[in-house]
Design an enzyme around this catalytic site. Structure first.
Site, short mmCIF file in Angstrom:
data_model
loop_
_atom_site.label_atom_id
_atom_site.label_comp_id
_atom_site.label_asym_id
_atom_site.label_seq_id
_atom_site.Cartn_x
_atom_site.Cartn_y
_atom_site.Cartn_z
N CYS A 2 0.79 -1.24 0.04
CA CYS A 2 0.03 0.13 -0.02
C CYS A 2 0.84 1.37 0.03
CB CYS A 2 -0.98 0.22 1.19
SG CYS A 2 -1.98 -1.54 1.52
N ARG A 27 3.09 0.34 -5.33
CA ARG A 27 2.93 -0.54 -4.00
C ARG A 27 1.60 -1.28 -3.92
NH1 ARG A 27 6.65 1.74 -0.67
NH2 ARG A 27 5.63 1.06 0.97
N TRP A 74 -3.03 -2.47 -1.65
CA TRP A 74 -2.64 -3.79 -1.92
C TRP A 74 -3.21 -4.71 -0.91
CZ3 TRP A 74 0.23 -7.96 0.13
CH2 TRP A 74 0.06 -9.29 -0.73
N ASN A 99 -0.75 1.39 5.93
CA ASN A 99 0.23 0.37 5.25
C ASN A 99 0.71 -0.57 6.23
OD1 ASN A 99 2.01 -1.00 3.48
ND2 ASN A 99 3.37 0.71 3.72
N GLY A 100 0.66 -1.82 5.83
CA GLY A 100 0.86 -2.93 6.89
C GLY A 100 -0.14 -3.88 7.22
N GLU A 478 14.17 -17.48 -13.67
CA GLU A 478 13.71 -16.06 -13.70
C GLU A 478 12.87 -16.20 -14.88
OE1 GLU A 478 13.45 -13.66 -12.25
OE2 GLU A 478 13.44 -11.98 -13.75
N LYS A 482 8.99 -14.67 -15.02
CA LYS A 482 8.53 -13.58 -15.77
C LYS A 482 7.33 -13.86 -16.60
CE LYS A 482 10.27 -10.80 -14.46
NZ LYS A 482 11.27 -10.77 -13.59
N GLU A 485 4.19 -14.36 -14.11
CA GLU A 485 3.87 -13.32 -13.53
C GLU A 485 3.14 -12.22 -14.13
OE1 GLU A 485 7.32 -10.89 -12.67
OE2 GLU A 485 6.82 -10.00 -10.96
N HIS A 501 13.96 -36.81 -13.48
CA HIS A 501 13.40 -37.33 -12.11
C HIS A 501 12.00 -37.06 -12.00
CE1 HIS A 501 17.64 -38.56 -11.27
NE2 HIS A 501 17.90 -37.60 -11.88
N LYS A 600 4.55 -3.80 -6.79
CA LYS A 600 5.94 -3.40 -7.09
C LYS A 600 6.97 -3.62 -5.80
CE LYS A 600 9.86 -2.66 -9.74
NZ LYS A 600 9.85 -3.92 -10.48
C1 AGP Z 1 9.94 -9.99 -9.93
O1 AGP Z 1 9.46 -9.62 -11.26
C2 AGP Z 1 9.19 -9.37 -8.88
N1 AGP Z 1 8.83 -7.92 -9.18
C3 AGP Z 1 9.64 -9.79 -7.37
O2 AGP Z 1 9.88 -10.99 -7.57
C4 AGP Z 1 10.79 -9.10 -6.74
O3 AGP Z 1 12.01 -9.18 -7.35
C5 AGP Z 1 10.67 -9.42 -5.27
O4 AGP Z 1 9.35 -8.86 -4.69
C6 AGP Z 1 12.07 -8.59 -4.35
O5 AGP Z 1 11.85 -7.21 -4.50
P1 AGP Z 1 13.16 -6.41 -4.20
O6 AGP Z 1 14.17 -6.78 -5.22
O7 AGP Z 1 12.52 -4.85 -4.09
O8 AGP Z 1 13.57 -6.82 -2.82
#
Ligand code: AGP
Length: 605
Positions: A2, A27, A74, A99-100, A478, A482, A485, A501, A600
């Site tokens: 948030c 956020r 969020w 926020n929290g 990764e 991607k 996500e 396996h 983010k």
């Molecule tokens: C990946 O695309 C994400 N946005 C997520 O996994 C991100 O890398 C993770 O939340 C860690 O964030 P940070 O690097 O800001 O700590």
């Protein structure tokens, strides 16, 4: 997560709050809202759509006010519906954003219900609003200081009262909060970026701080209620850096910015020296006998890649742990370990808690690879390397990842040098390869049209497998992250040797199998793994180095990367995977920059 922004001003604060919300949408973007003080009354507007929708709503309603708070959510407690959107009101006297997570919200709710408070939402936030109202003495600053003593958990809050015009009170414990100082106007926000352009005079509040924001003064008390002076920092305004320019999405822009981001990250690296990480780095690197990397998500995969470099180049044992797991498990601390956190935002709650946990176990050598110079993580760690990716807006991390890898490679070289494990000749060869990266990346980005053609096929799939070996296994992880996500396609990554396996059972003619095939020492083994897939009818989509000797054939689609890049190859091989995810998302019509359910910056546990 948030985002919070609040303002006390002599003019209408709505435009500042809306601009702040737009910049804080990274956020969380499940809902948003604004409340203002107008003629000793609380007024609010909320939306379960994006901030742009709230802005239209406000333009129609004509709402104005000189004191206000705003929030982008969020969702944690309660679905993303209007009645759960912030700001929350109590008895039309108190307005509050949060926020929290308040862990004791159930007990407090029961207590407040018994006192006659009626709850309109499922949120933990509304509990705080009613608590503040219940304890209200007519002095909001004093009341908030008392009320937060009843809260357990992590929070940043901003609150105002209908009875006290031109006053916003805010507090933080475990969630970030900054104060912006203006001329006859003052602000509070989750992040300095929210008010960049309005003021660059920023105070970073510390844990337990409560701040009283009025037109002409800002008064801060610490966790013990003592009046404190916090340092005012001049923060570079970076609003222009988030313009989209000619691109359709921020993710696309950020993928194409990688040559520049890496060049900027390397700027000033004339030679390899431990001091790149801080004055005391040399003596620390000499003392340590192991490395522990703590991170989440994409940053964790950067750490997994670095483990290969650290052990093969610097010859130092390296462990990589998911921050949210490490902090809660029993581990055997080694005081001679260098604890390395990797974080784009520098605000990830799990990573911050993990490094604090490591310190509490007596591991005092801490270093961060971070993209936010003024973040909590940089303040938390003794040593730091600031990557220069620039602001990353797209939720899917791209340029932050590749610049983290550059920072981690430099760290590997600096540790190797401090331990006399790097000859002058090797150092120069590595530096040369690093400096060639931006040009090499340009050649990889030029492969985009070929990847667009593949994306059409991927867009029709609901599952995908990613294979890699050695230091390209984290790149496969990764790539799968991607894809899932931003396209919502279920994707899993495996070390290619693991396929037989178990996961091979998933392979049919319907299964696309993305394979990362650099021409390294494992290439022949990888080719055998590819045969195992083809024998079951699986469709291979191979990113191969030009000299890998892998040719297209039935069921084997190949895109060739221009050159083999040795140890730095993961930095190049991840880029086509980013483009594949991006173009598949475009073809599926998903929200590329703001994928569902995500945010983010992950500032809650
Ligand atoms: C990946 O695309 C994400 N946005 C997520 O996994 C991100 O890398 C993770 O939340 C860690 O964030 P940070 O690097 O800001 O700590």
């Amino acid at each position: 997560m948030c985002g919070i922004v609040g303002a006390v001003a002599q003019n209408n604060v709505i435009p500042i709050l809306i601009e702040g919300l737009k910049r804080l949408e990274y956020r969380g973007y499940d809902s948003c809202g604004i409340a203002v003080h107008l003629d000793r009354k609380l007024q609010r507007s909320r939306s379960t759509s994006r901030v742009a929708d709230l802005e239209k709503q406000l333009a129609t309603s004509g709402l104005t006010g000189f004191t206000g708070i705003a929030h982008t959510r969020w969702a944690t407690h309660g679905a993303p519906v209007t009645h759960n959107a912030h700001p929350h009101f109590s008895r039309d006297r108190i307005a509050l954003v949060h926020n929290g997570i308040i862990e004791n919200h159930d007990d407090l709710r029961a207590e407040l219900q018994a006192l006659g408070y009626v709850f309109e939402s499922q949120t933990d936030t509304e509990v705080i609003a009613h608590l503040v109202d219940h304890m209200y003495t007519g002095d909001l600053f004093e009341t908030v200081q008392q009320a937060i003593k009843r809260l357990t958990g992590a929070y940043a809050i901003a609150v105002f009262s209908a009875d006290e015009p031109h006053r916003v009170v805010a507090a933080r414990q475990g969630s970030p909060l900054i104060v912006g100082l203006g001329d006859g106007q003052n602000f509070v926000a989750s992040d300095a970026m929210a008010i960049a352009g309005t003021t660059d005079q920023i105070i970073y509040l510390e844990e337990g701080d409560v701040v009283d924001l009025q037109l002409q003064r800002v008064w801060i008390v610490d966790v013990n209620g003592r009046s404190v002076e916090r340092e005012v920092k001049t923060v570079q305004a970076y609003s222009s850096a988030v313009e989209l320019g000619p691109y359709q999405h921020y993710m696309q822009k950020e993928i194409f910015e990688q040559p520049r981001a890496i060049a900027d990250t390397l700027e000033g690296v004339v030679n390899i020296m431990p001091e790149l990480f801080g004055d005391k780095a040399f003596s620390v690197f000499q003392q340590i006998d192991s490395v522990l990397i703590l991170a989440c998500g994409t940053s964790y995969y950067a750490g997994l890649t670095a483990k290969y470099w650290l052990e093969s180049v610097a010859k130092i044992p390296a462990n990589v742990e998911i921050a949210s797991e490490y902090r809660y498990r029993d581990s055997v601390p080694n005081p001679n370990t260098l604890v390395v956190t990797i974080t784009q935002s520098g605000e990830t709650a799990d990573t911050l808690a993990a490094v604090k946990h490591a310190r509490s176990l007596g591991m005092l050598h801490t270093l961060t690879i971070c993209n936010a110079a003024t973040s909590a993580m940089v303040r938390e760690c003794a040593l730091a390397y600031i990557t220069r990716a620039g602001v990353e807006v797209g939720v899917a991390s791209t340029k932050a990842f590749t610049t983290q890898l550059v920072g981690l490679f430099l760290l590997t070289l600096a540790i190797a040098q401090s331990k006399n494990r790097l000859s002058e000749e090797q150092e120069q060869a590595h530096l040369k390869a690093l400096r060639h990266l931006p040009a090499a990346l340009q050649s990889v980005l030029a492969l985009e049209p070929h990847i667009v053609a593949w994306a059409e096929a991927f867009a029709r799939k609901e599952n995908a497998l990613f294979l890699g070996r050695g230091m390209h296994y984290p790149i496969a992880l990764e790539g799968a992250l991607k894809l899932k996500e931003i396209t919502y396609i279920h994707a899993e990554a495996y070390a290619a040797g693991e396929l037989k396996h178990g996961p091979l059972a998933l392979v049919t003619e319907e299964m696309p199998v993305v394979t990362i095939a650099p021409n390294d020492t494992l290439i022949e083994k990888l080719k055998s793994n590819m045969q195992e897939v083809r024998a079951r009818g699986g469709q291979l989509y191979v990113f191969a180095d030009a000299d890998s000797h892998i040719s297209p054939s039935e069921g084997v689609h190949v895109i060739r990367l221009p050159e083999n890049y040795g140890l730095l190859s993961p930095i190049l091989h991840v880029v086509p995977l980013q483009l594949l995810a991006y173009h598949t998302a475009l073809a599926r019509g998903t929200d590329v920059d703001k994928p569902r359910n995500l945010a983010k910056s992950v500032t809650v546990e």
